[in-house]
Design a protein around this motif. Sequence first.
Motif, mmCIF file in Angstrom:
data_model
loop_
_atom_site.group_PDB
_atom_site.id
_atom_site.type_symbol
_atom_site.label_atom_id
_atom_site.label_comp_id
_atom_site.label_asym_id
_atom_site.label_seq_id
_atom_site.Cartn_x
_atom_site.Cartn_y
_atom_site.Cartn_z
ATOM 1 N N ASN A 343 0.799 -1.236 0.000
ATOM 2 C CA ASN A 343 0.000 0.000 0.000
ATOM 3 C C ASN A 343 0.826 1.278 0.000
ATOM 4 N N LYS A 344 1.994 1.232 -0.625
ATOM 5 C CA LYS A 344 2.813 2.446 -0.756
ATOM 6 C C LYS A 344 2.515 3.094 -2.106
ATOM 7 N N ASN A 345 2.295 4.399 -2.062
ATOM 8 C CA ASN A 345 1.940 5.122 -3.301
ATOM 9 C C ASN A 345 3.042 5.019 -4.353
ATOM 10 N N ILE A 346 2.611 4.882 -5.601
ATOM 11 C CA ILE A 346 3.543 4.905 -6.743
ATOM 12 C C ILE A 346 3.002 5.942 -7.717
ATOM 13 N N SER A 347 3.901 6.787 -8.194
ATOM 14 C CA SER A 347 3.427 7.799 -9.132
ATOM 15 C C SER A 347 3.997 7.496 -10.520
ATOM 16 N N PHE A 366 -5.648 0.321 -7.017
ATOM 17 C CA PHE A 366 -5.979 1.706 -6.666
ATOM 18 C C PHE A 366 -6.565 1.734 -5.262
ATOM 19 N N ASN A 367 -5.999 2.592 -4.407
ATOM 20 C CA ASN A 367 -6.582 2.875 -3.103
ATOM 21 C C ASN A 367 -7.201 4.247 -3.248
ATOM 22 N N ASP A 368 -8.505 4.340 -3.226
ATOM 23 C CA ASP A 368 -9.200 5.561 -3.677
ATOM 24 C C ASP A 368 -8.684 5.837 -5.083
ATOM 25 N N ASN A 369 -8.059 6.961 -5.305
ATOM 26 C CA ASN A 369 -7.557 7.181 -6.663
ATOM 27 C C ASN A 369 -6.043 7.051 -6.756
ATOM 28 N N ASN A 370 -5.442 6.577 -5.666
ATOM 29 C CA ASN A 370 -3.983 6.473 -5.643
ATOM 30 C C ASN A 370 -3.518 5.086 -6.045
ATOM 31 N N LEU A 371 -2.500 5.072 -6.915
ATOM 32 C CA LEU A 371 -1.911 3.795 -7.312
ATOM 33 C C LEU A 371 -0.963 3.340 -6.198
ATOM 34 N N VAL A 372 -1.166 2.110 -5.706
ATOM 35 C CA VAL A 372 -0.301 1.581 -4.646
ATOM 36 C C VAL A 372 0.155 0.168 -4.996
ATOM 37 N N ASN A 373 1.195 -0.306 -4.291
ATOM 38 C CA ASN A 373 1.642 -1.688 -4.532
ATOM 39 C C ASN A 373 0.812 -2.644 -3.690
ATOM 40 N N SER A 374 0.439 -3.765 -4.300
ATOM 41 C CA SER A 374 -0.321 -4.783 -3.574
ATOM 42 C C SER A 374 0.426 -6.118 -3.609
ATOM 43 N N GLY A 375 1.564 -6.155 -4.308
ATOM 44 C CA GLY A 375 2.327 -7.398 -4.416
ATOM 45 C C GLY A 375 3.813 -7.121 -4.398
ATOM 46 N N GLY A 376 4.598 -8.199 -4.471
ATOM 47 C CA GLY A 376 6.052 -8.085 -4.427
ATOM 48 C C GLY A 376 6.637 -7.655 -5.767
ATOM 49 N N ARG A 377 6.091 -8.227 -6.833
ATOM 50 C CA ARG A 377 6.505 -7.778 -8.166
ATOM 51 C C ARG A 377 5.475 -6.744 -8.594
ATOM 52 N N VAL A 378 5.899 -5.521 -8.788
ATOM 53 C CA VAL A 378 4.948 -4.400 -8.864
ATOM 54 C C VAL A 378 4.699 -3.929 -10.293
ATOM 55 N N LEU A 379 5.761 -3.575 -10.991
ATOM 56 C CA LEU A 379 5.607 -3.087 -12.370
ATOM 57 C C LEU A 379 6.609 -3.803 -13.266
ATOM 58 N N ASN A 380 6.246 -4.008 -14.513
ATOM 59 C CA ASN A 380 7.171 -4.579 -15.500
ATOM 60 C C ASN A 380 7.372 -3.534 -16.572
ATOM 61 N N ILE A 381 8.609 -3.132 -16.749
ATOM 62 C CA ILE A 381 8.878 -2.148 -17.796
ATOM 63 C C ILE A 381 9.530 -2.907 -18.954
#
Length: 419
Positions: A343-347, A366-381
Amino acid sequence: MNIGLIGSGGREHALCKSISNSRLAKRIICFPGNAGTAKIATNINVNVLNFKKVLKLINFYKIDLVIVGPEEPLVKGIVDFLRKNKIKVFGPNKFASKLEGSKAFMKKLCAQNKIPTAKFKICNDKKQVTHFLKRCNFPLVVKADGLAAGKGVTICKSKDEVIDVASEILKGKFKSSKKLILEEFLDGEEASYFLIVDNNNFKFFGSAQDHKRVYENDKGPNTGGMGAYSPAPIIDKKMEKKVISKIVLPTLQALKIKKKPYSGFLYVGLMIKNNEPYLIEYNVRMGDPECQVILPRLKTDFLKIINKAVMNKLGQTQIKWKKLKSMTIVLCSKGYPGKYIKNKNISIKHIKLSKNDYLFHAGTKFNDNNLVNSGGRVLNITSTGKNFLKIRKKIISIIKKINWKHGFYRKDIGWKVIK
Ligand code: AMP
Ligand code: GLY
């Protein structure tokens, strides 16, 4: 067509993106999806192992075709259940899914059909383990029989370690099975080879090399995958022929004889030693993050291919690939694969991607309108191009712009192809 997509990882965001690019797609419903799929599909929060509930939703949303991303619902029989209820679904049946769901099943099938794989012994109790340990070499690989979310394999250097790891498995550490496999350690180069399969045919669906260890220089514990690149140069035409004749054909034939033919994606996990392929594992789905690195190279309409496969008409389909290389780096939560904070914000709103770049969400919400992490692997670029070094530099420049202080990533993805 209305498409139902099952799963919530980076793989499913990549699948969802390819489906949404298809002229055949009308509406996409993700069960349950993630913050990335929410932008291009409708996410419905449901436990995908509750097949009856999933069926109700499929009927409610008038879904024409269901695509299953992850292994657990496949191994538990979602395809058989949906087919019985007259739903069109892409993925292997429950019996064939044992190729991934039970390593003992997979190894027995290899032995019966002379498929090259590491020498092994299936053990049901401690006595069998200690008996085997009387004359074996080290390192020795200990594998849990059933699904273990990527945590079921340990490479052991001593008898004591084998006994410790084996005892935990035999006591039921992995709820899926109490059996284990002791396996010869194969020292070679790993590569993943993918196929799309229907009852009559199969077609090549990309190759890739994953990076399973959490830290650079392949150090630290195994993860679900920290990054990958495609294609895998070690699988050249000669090697591909060997993989098909020695591994793939006998496997598909064995399942046909049992009247349980394979269909769906087939992930062939290989170890290549002295120029010979050995089967390390089968997965009955696309890989994650391999899917995120392979799909951006696909030229042919993805949904068209899937639709042909479901009709057992893959033979009529030509699958074309872009002449581009592709790489993906996984941005993880600090602490993964151990404990990490959620639940840490990511921008990412400020991130501008060019047409060769992709940002796939994995453990996000999304927590309300904020993007947050919900797992260990978060984004794939992911990025594509002509040169792996340049691609990697591009990806790292994007990750630096994301500048997420709770994250980390491997900077050496692709070291084997970047000298
Ligand atoms: P698996 O879940 O079977 O793919 O195993 C996870 C990882 O363990 C593989 O990707 C390999 O890196 C390693 N591994 C598994 N089996 C062997 C083996 N027989 N010899 C060497 N490494 C292995
Ligand atoms: N990346 C490894 C897997 O999907 O199993």
